[in-house]
Write an enzyme that holds these catalytic residues in place. Structure first.
Site, short mmCIF file in Angstrom:
data_model
loop_
_atom_site.label_atom_id
_atom_site.label_comp_id
_atom_site.label_asym_id
_atom_site.label_seq_id
_atom_site.Cartn_x
_atom_site.Cartn_y
_atom_site.Cartn_z
N LYS A 66 107.24 6.38 14.67
CA LYS A 66 107.66 7.27 15.76
C LYS A 66 108.66 6.63 16.72
O LYS A 66 109.53 7.30 17.25
CB LYS A 66 106.44 7.78 16.53
CG LYS A 66 105.65 8.82 15.74
CD LYS A 66 104.51 9.41 16.53
CE LYS A 66 103.86 10.51 15.70
NZ LYS A 66 102.75 11.16 16.37
N ASP A 102 104.69 16.15 20.46
CA ASP A 102 103.32 15.68 20.65
C ASP A 102 102.90 15.87 22.10
O ASP A 102 101.72 16.06 22.40
CB ASP A 102 103.22 14.17 20.34
CG ASP A 102 103.01 13.90 18.86
OD1 ASP A 102 102.46 14.77 18.17
OD2 ASP A 102 103.40 12.81 18.40
#
Ligand code: S3P
Length: 435
Positions: A66, A102
């Site tokens: 990420k 997220d």
């Protein structure tokens, strides 16, 4: 005719990911000509390289890439920069753009379960991309306090300073949890960090890990309010879907797919299928994989040759491609009517038939060995390739690959970069991924 779009989730490990189920359900329900698979990448650079080389229209990025992917993207939008992590990459006019959904996904997962964040004390375990995102989301939702706790105190400190939240000492975790309202784990395993006795009835516990969560099992035993990581997965995926397709999901569809995600059983597939273009190494990797996992190996082309009594080239020359495809289909049906464990290497064109694709997908864990056209061409002896034994072989191979790319992606549970000639390494990576 709508353009066909291909998407994937990239990470390591990645086979556990439920994103393909989720996105393919959305595509199916909305009748979109799109498919979604998984990319097994060695590192963040290779993940982005594959997004580009396979020609994906967008991708989700998961652990451990990420943060690492950021350097290889063309731009960042929304909170990705602040959080220093990307979970969604979209091909836009200016190149690949990184987003972070997220942040809102975690907060939505809590809200949809009736959990209010404002005025609540939140402890977050971890300091990686997911932890930083949920921390940013909780801060924005006006939690009273947000504290990051990580095995490496330094990483938690660095992330907390960047996000303007708090950080704590793993040794003092017990006390922190006792004083908090919400505990969110973003660690692969927390069994050594947490003592189940600190979990109490009123505590809300969410775990980003949606496989078998040790934490949620203990929390459930202690009567805590538990929120599954599947809800977080779902609510980070909704905005990604909108970024990918520019379409909104209705409330009805949202409820339907969310329910399917949490109730659909995971299917165990007994055989491994290797699919991909000629020259991608299916036979070599297949043999290696069969040997390593001690199961029989089958190459559909060998079975066809044996059944017809002539070589593949002769079959094409004397009876034509139509005949070959018919035999290929009946051979695939016969092989897959047996549910035993095998490694099966399929001819490059098997995916052209929709029933073959369905059968392979249902019965096998299927792996697309991806190679560039250049590599495939270099590896092939064109004289023994009836479809490419033509004057403009490269042009023909290019259009065949373009036609099949979507079909390989649609059939594959996993895509792996097979550019390397190191078969043992590829076999090992597949074995590691399968656990
Ligand atoms: C074909 C691929 C070949 C073989 C036949 C047709 C194709 O198998 O089945 O020549 O259409 O791509 P490999 O992919 O194993 O070489």
């Amino acid at each position: 005719m709508f353009e066909k779009k291909v998407y994937a989730v990239a990470g390591r490990p990645i086979l556990h990911s439920r994103s393909p189920f989720l996105f393919n359900s959305f595509f199916g329900e909305l009748g979109l000509n799109a498919t979604y698979t998984r990319l097994l990448a060695k590192n963040a650079e290779q993940a982005v390289m594959m997004v580009n080389a396979v020609g994906l229209d967008g991708a989700n990025i998961t652990s451990p890439f990420k943060k690492g992917v950021i350097t290889f993207l063309d731009a960042l939008k929304g909170p990705a920069m602040k959080v220093d992590a990307v979970n969604c990459v979209v091909r836009e006019k200016g190149g690949l753009v990184g987003y972070n959904t997220d942040v809102t996904g975690a907060v939505q997962a809590l809200r949809k379960n009736g959990i209010r964040l404002s005025g609540r004390k939140v402890v977050i375990l971890g300091a990686g991309g997911a932890a930083r995102a949920v921390a940013a989301g909780c801060m924005k939702a006006q939690a009273e306090s947000v504290t990051l706790v990580n095995r490496s105190r330094e990483r938690a400190k660095e992330a907390a300073e960047h996000l303007d939240c708090e950080y704590g000492d793993p040794e003092k975790l017990k006390g922190l949890i006792v004083q908090s309202d919400i505990l969110i784990s973003c660690l692969p395993s927390v069994s050594r960090l947490i003592e189940p006795s600190v979990l109490r009835k009123k505590l809300v516990v969410m775990d980003a890990n949606y496989r078998d969560s040790w934490l949620l099992s203990r929390a459930s035993e202690k009567g805590c309010r538990i929120i599954s990581g599947l809800d977080w997965l779902f609510y980070q995926a909704l905005p990604c879907f909108e970024l990918f397709t520019h379409k909104k999901i209705s409330r009805h569809l949202e409820n339907k797919i969310r329910c399917m995600l949490t109730t659909a059983p995971r299917t165990e597939k007994s055989s491994i299928a290797l699919i991909g273009f000629m020259g991608s190494g299916k036979t070599h990797v297949g043999r290696g994989l069969a040997e390593k996992t001690a199961v029989p190996f089958i190459d559909t082309d060998d079975v066809i040759e044996e059944q017809v009594g002539s070589s593949i080239s002769e079959i094409f020359r004397e009876k034509g491609e139509g005949f070959f495809r018919q035999v290929e289909k009946s051979v695939i049906r016969r092989i897959l009517s047996d549910s035993g464990k095998r490694v099966i290497s399929f001819g490059g064109g098997c995916v052209l038939d929709p029933e073959n694709r369905d059968l392979i997908r249902k019965q096998c864990l299927s792996i697309w060995l991806w190679v560039t056209l250049e590599t495939a061409m270099k590896r092939m002896d064109l004289c023994s390739r009836p479809l490419l034994n033509v004057p403009q072989a490269k042009e023909k191979a290019f259009s065949m690959l373009e036609q099949r790319k979507f079909l390989y992606a649609q059939t594959a549970d996993l895509v792996i970069d097979a550019e390397t000639g190191d078969i043992n390494n590829l076999v090992q990576r597949i074995v590691d991924e399968m656990g």
